[in-house]
Design a protein around this motif. Structure first.
Motif, PDB file in Angstrom:
ATOM      1  N   TYR A  48       4.395  -0.782  -2.460  1.00 53.85           N
ATOM      2  CA  TYR A  48       3.983   0.402  -1.708  1.00 53.85           C
ATOM      3  C   TYR A  48       5.137   0.950  -0.860  1.00 53.85           C
ATOM      4  CZ  TYR A  48       1.526   2.932   2.032  1.00 53.85           C
ATOM      5  OH  TYR A  48       1.122   3.855   2.949  1.00 53.85           O
ATOM      6  N   LEU A  49       5.822   0.077  -0.136  1.00 53.65           N
ATOM      7  CA  LEU A  49       6.933   0.522   0.712  1.00 53.65           C
ATOM      8  C   LEU A  49       8.116   1.002  -0.125  1.00 53.65           C
ATOM      9  CD1 LEU A  49       6.750  -2.163   3.527  1.00 53.65           C
ATOM     10  CD2 LEU A  49       5.907   0.186   3.580  1.00 53.65           C
ATOM     11  N   LEU A  50       8.331   0.402  -1.269  1.00 53.37           N
ATOM     12  CA  LEU A  50       9.391   0.844  -2.167  1.00 53.37           C
ATOM     13  C   LEU A  50       9.115   2.254  -2.681  1.00 53.37           C
ATOM     14  CD1 LEU A  50      11.976  -0.029  -3.730  1.00 53.37           C
ATOM     15  CD2 LEU A  50      10.438  -0.664  -5.579  1.00 53.37           C
TER      16      LEU A  50
ATOM     17  N   MET B 112      -3.933 -15.949  -8.326  1.00 52.34           N
ATOM     18  CA  MET B 112      -3.036 -15.399  -7.328  1.00 52.34           C
ATOM     19  C   MET B 112      -3.768 -15.415  -5.989  1.00 52.34           C
ATOM     20  SD  MET B 112      -1.042 -11.729  -7.341  1.00 52.34           S
ATOM     21  CE  MET B 112      -0.112 -12.100  -8.793  1.00 52.34           C
ATOM     22  N   ASN B 113      -3.130 -15.992  -4.988  1.00 55.07           N
ATOM     23  CA  ASN B 113      -3.778 -16.083  -3.685  1.00 55.07           C
ATOM     24  C   ASN B 113      -3.536 -14.817  -2.855  1.00 55.07           C
ATOM     25  OD1 ASN B 113      -1.128 -16.403  -3.046  1.00 55.07           O
ATOM     26  ND2 ASN B 113      -1.302 -18.499  -2.300  1.00 55.07           N
ATOM     27  N   ALA B 114      -4.233 -14.695  -1.747  1.00 55.25           N
ATOM     28  CA  ALA B 114      -4.210 -13.468  -0.936  1.00 55.25           C
ATOM     29  C   ALA B 114      -2.823 -13.154  -0.349  1.00 55.25           C
ATOM     30  CB  ALA B 114      -5.259 -13.546   0.163  1.00 55.25           C
ATOM     31  N   PRO B 115      -2.097 -14.125   0.220  1.00 55.93           N
ATOM     32  CA  PRO B 115      -0.770 -13.768   0.752  1.00 55.93           C
ATOM     33  C   PRO B 115       0.202 -13.252  -0.311  1.00 55.93           C
ATOM     34  CG  PRO B 115      -1.477 -15.845   1.677  1.00 55.93           C
ATOM     35  CD  PRO B 115      -2.463 -15.487   0.607  1.00 55.93           C
ATOM     36  N   THR B 116       0.167 -13.832  -1.494  1.00 58.38           N
ATOM     37  CA  THR B 116       1.041 -13.373  -2.568  1.00 58.38           C
ATOM     38  C   THR B 116       0.654 -11.966  -3.005  1.00 58.38           C
ATOM     39  OG1 THR B 116       1.263 -15.648  -3.325  1.00 58.38           O
ATOM     40  CG2 THR B 116       1.920 -13.918  -4.855  1.00 58.38           C
ATOM     41  N   LEU B 117      -0.628 -11.716  -3.093  1.00 57.46           N
ATOM     42  CA  LEU B 117      -1.106 -10.391  -3.476  1.00 57.46           C
ATOM     43  C   LEU B 117      -0.733  -9.351  -2.428  1.00 57.46           C
ATOM     44  CD1 LEU B 117      -2.683  -8.937  -5.673  1.00 57.46           C
ATOM     45  CD2 LEU B 117      -4.752  -9.367  -4.357  1.00 57.46           C
ATOM     46  N   PHE B 118      -0.885  -9.694  -1.153  1.00 55.06           N
ATOM     47  CA  PHE B 118      -0.515  -8.778  -0.084  1.00 55.06           C
ATOM     48  C   PHE B 118       0.974  -8.477  -0.117  1.00 55.06           C
ATOM     49  CE2 PHE B 118       1.038  -8.053   4.248  1.00 55.06           C
ATOM     50  CZ  PHE B 118       0.393  -6.864   4.513  1.00 55.06           C
ATOM     51  N   LEU B 119       1.791  -9.492  -0.319  1.00 47.29           N
ATOM     52  CA  LEU B 119       3.238  -9.301  -0.386  1.00 47.29           C
ATOM     53  C   LEU B 119       3.624  -8.414  -1.561  1.00 47.29           C
ATOM     54  CD1 LEU B 119       5.959 -10.104   0.867  1.00 47.29           C
ATOM     55  CD2 LEU B 119       5.986 -12.047  -0.669  1.00 47.29           C
ATOM     56  N   LEU B 120       2.999  -8.601  -2.688  1.00 46.81           N
ATOM     57  CA  LEU B 120       3.290  -7.787  -3.864  1.00 46.81           C
ATOM     58  C   LEU B 120       2.872  -6.331  -3.654  1.00 46.81           C
ATOM     59  CD1 LEU B 120       4.222  -7.740  -6.839  1.00 46.81           C
ATOM     60  CD2 LEU B 120       1.845  -8.150  -7.449  1.00 46.81           C
ATOM     61  N   ILE B 121       1.648  -6.131  -3.200  1.00 43.62           N
ATOM     62  CA  ILE B 121       1.161  -4.766  -2.976  1.00 43.62           C
ATOM     63  C   ILE B 121       1.973  -4.074  -1.890  1.00 43.62           C
ATOM     64  CG2 ILE B 121      -0.786  -3.428  -2.073  1.00 43.62           C
ATOM     65  CD1 ILE B 121      -2.629  -5.412  -3.482  1.00 43.62           C
ATOM     66  N   GLY B 122       2.236  -4.770  -0.793  1.00 43.60           N
ATOM     67  CA  GLY B 122       2.980  -4.181   0.319  1.00 43.60           C
ATOM     68  C   GLY B 122       4.397  -3.808  -0.040  1.00 43.60           C
ATOM     69  N   SER B 123       5.087  -4.666  -0.757  1.00 45.63           N
ATOM     70  CA  SER B 123       6.481  -4.369  -1.095  1.00 45.63           C
ATOM     71  C   SER B 123       6.592  -3.219  -2.096  1.00 45.63           C
ATOM     72  CB  SER B 123       7.188  -5.617  -1.626  1.00 45.63           C
ATOM     73  OG  SER B 123       6.543  -6.080  -2.785  1.00 45.63           O
TER      74      SER B 123
ATOM     75  N   VAL C  72      -0.866   1.896   5.926  1.00 48.60           N
ATOM     76  CA  VAL C  72      -0.648   3.291   6.292  1.00 48.60           C
ATOM     77  C   VAL C  72       0.291   3.384   7.495  1.00 48.60           C
ATOM     78  CG1 VAL C  72      -1.772   5.370   7.177  1.00 48.60           C
ATOM     79  CG2 VAL C  72      -2.802   4.111   5.307  1.00 48.60           C
ATOM     80  N   VAL C  73       0.102   2.520   8.490  1.00 46.56           N
ATOM     81  CA  VAL C  73       0.978   2.529   9.664  1.00 46.56           C
ATOM     82  C   VAL C  73       2.408   2.166   9.268  1.00 46.56           C
ATOM     83  CG1 VAL C  73       1.450   1.375  11.864  1.00 46.56           C
ATOM     84  CG2 VAL C  73      -0.876   2.072  11.291  1.00 46.56           C
ATOM     85  N   ALA C  74       2.566   1.107   8.493  1.00 49.94           N
ATOM     86  CA  ALA C  74       3.904   0.680   8.062  1.00 49.94           C
ATOM     87  C   ALA C  74       4.557   1.741   7.181  1.00 49.94           C
ATOM     88  CB  ALA C  74       3.824  -0.641   7.313  1.00 49.94           C
ATOM     89  N   GLY C  75       3.781   2.361   6.311  1.00 47.76           N
ATOM     90  CA  GLY C  75       4.323   3.413   5.446  1.00 47.76           C
ATOM     91  C   GLY C  75       4.764   4.630   6.232  1.00 47.76           C
ATOM     92  N   GLY C  76       3.998   5.011   7.238  1.00 42.79           N
ATOM     93  CA  GLY C  76       4.391   6.148   8.075  1.00 42.79           C
ATOM     94  C   GLY C  76       5.671   5.878   8.836  1.00 42.79           C
ATOM     95  N   LEU C  77       5.785   4.692   9.406  1.00 43.70           N
ATOM     96  CA  LEU C  77       7.015   4.339  10.121  1.00 43.70           C
ATOM     97  C   LEU C  77       8.208   4.265   9.168  1.00 43.70           C
ATOM     98  CD1 LEU C  77       5.649   1.626  12.565  1.00 43.70           C
ATOM     99  CD2 LEU C  77       6.371   3.950  13.119  1.00 43.70           C
ATOM    100  N   LEU C  78       7.991   3.724   7.989  1.00 41.42           N
ATOM    101  CA  LEU C  78       9.078   3.658   7.002  1.00 41.42           C
ATOM    102  C   LEU C  78       9.510   5.050   6.564  1.00 41.42           C
ATOM    103  CD1 LEU C  78      10.879   1.891   5.152  1.00 41.42           C
ATOM    104  CD2 LEU C  78       9.117   2.226   3.429  1.00 41.42           C
ATOM    105  N   ALA C  79       8.568   5.959   6.385  1.00 41.33           N
ATOM    106  CA  ALA C  79       8.911   7.319   5.971  1.00 41.33           C
ATOM    107  C   ALA C  79       9.752   8.009   7.033  1.00 41.33           C
ATOM    108  CB  ALA C  79       7.644   8.120   5.683  1.00 41.33           C
ATOM    109  N   ILE C  80       9.398   7.836   8.291  1.00 43.53           N
ATOM    110  CA  ILE C  80      10.171   8.443   9.382  1.00 43.53           C
ATOM    111  C   ILE C  80      11.569   7.847   9.434  1.00 43.53           C
ATOM    112  CG2 ILE C  80      10.338   8.626  11.899  1.00 43.53           C
ATOM    113  CD1 ILE C  80       7.251   8.760  11.914  1.00 43.53           C
TER     114      ILE C  80
ATOM    115  N   ALA D 115       1.455  12.445   1.536  1.00 43.34           N
ATOM    116  CA  ALA D 115       0.686  12.085   0.343  1.00 43.34           C
ATOM    117  C   ALA D 115       1.071  10.693  -0.151  1.00 43.34           C
ATOM    118  CB  ALA D 115       0.901  13.117  -0.754  1.00 43.34           C
ATOM    119  N   GLN D 116       2.354  10.383  -0.110  1.00 43.32           N
ATOM    120  CA  GLN D 116       2.799   9.068  -0.561  1.00 43.32           C
ATOM    121  C   GLN D 116       2.326   7.961   0.365  1.00 43.32           C
ATOM    122  OE1 GLN D 116       6.993   9.612  -0.730  1.00 43.32           O
ATOM    123  NE2 GLN D 116       6.921  10.701  -2.666  1.00 43.32           N
TER     124      GLN D 116
END
Length: 91
Positions: A14-16, A1-12, A73-81, A41-42
């Motif tokens: 996490y935001l979900l 698994m390459n880095a962009p795929t891993l980032f996309l999986l972890i990021g999506s 963390v920045v994206a998660g905070g904005l998504l939470a708001i 906390a989330q």
């Protein structure tokens, strides 16, 4: 698994988790300060857990991943708001 795929999986995933958690706390009718603590906390705990897991492996590429964790963390905070604002109007 390459880095962009891993980032996309972890990021999506996490935001979900954040969006679901914010809506769940809003549906339960919890007070505002409890919702804020739960959302904080989330937002903060998963990147910290990922960083600790990465440090435990002794991976030399920690500097590259630390930028990703900070941006999560920045994206998660904005998504939470934003999710809380939308959930207030919808629920």
């Amino acid at each position: 698994m390459n880095a962009p795929t891993l980032f996309l999986l972890i990021g999506s995933v996490y935001l979900l988790i954040i969006a679901y958690g914010v809506v769940r706390t809003r549906k339960k009718g919890l007070p505002a300060h409890v919702r804020f603590v739960a959302a904080s906390a989330q937002v903060v705990l998963p990147p910290i857990a990922l960083a600790i897991a990465l440090l435990a492996t002794g991976d030399a590429r920690i500097a590259g991943w630390s930028l990703m964790f900070g941006l999560l963390v920045v994206a998660g905070g904005l998504l939470a708001i934003c999710t809380d604002l939308v959930a207030r109007r919808v629920l």
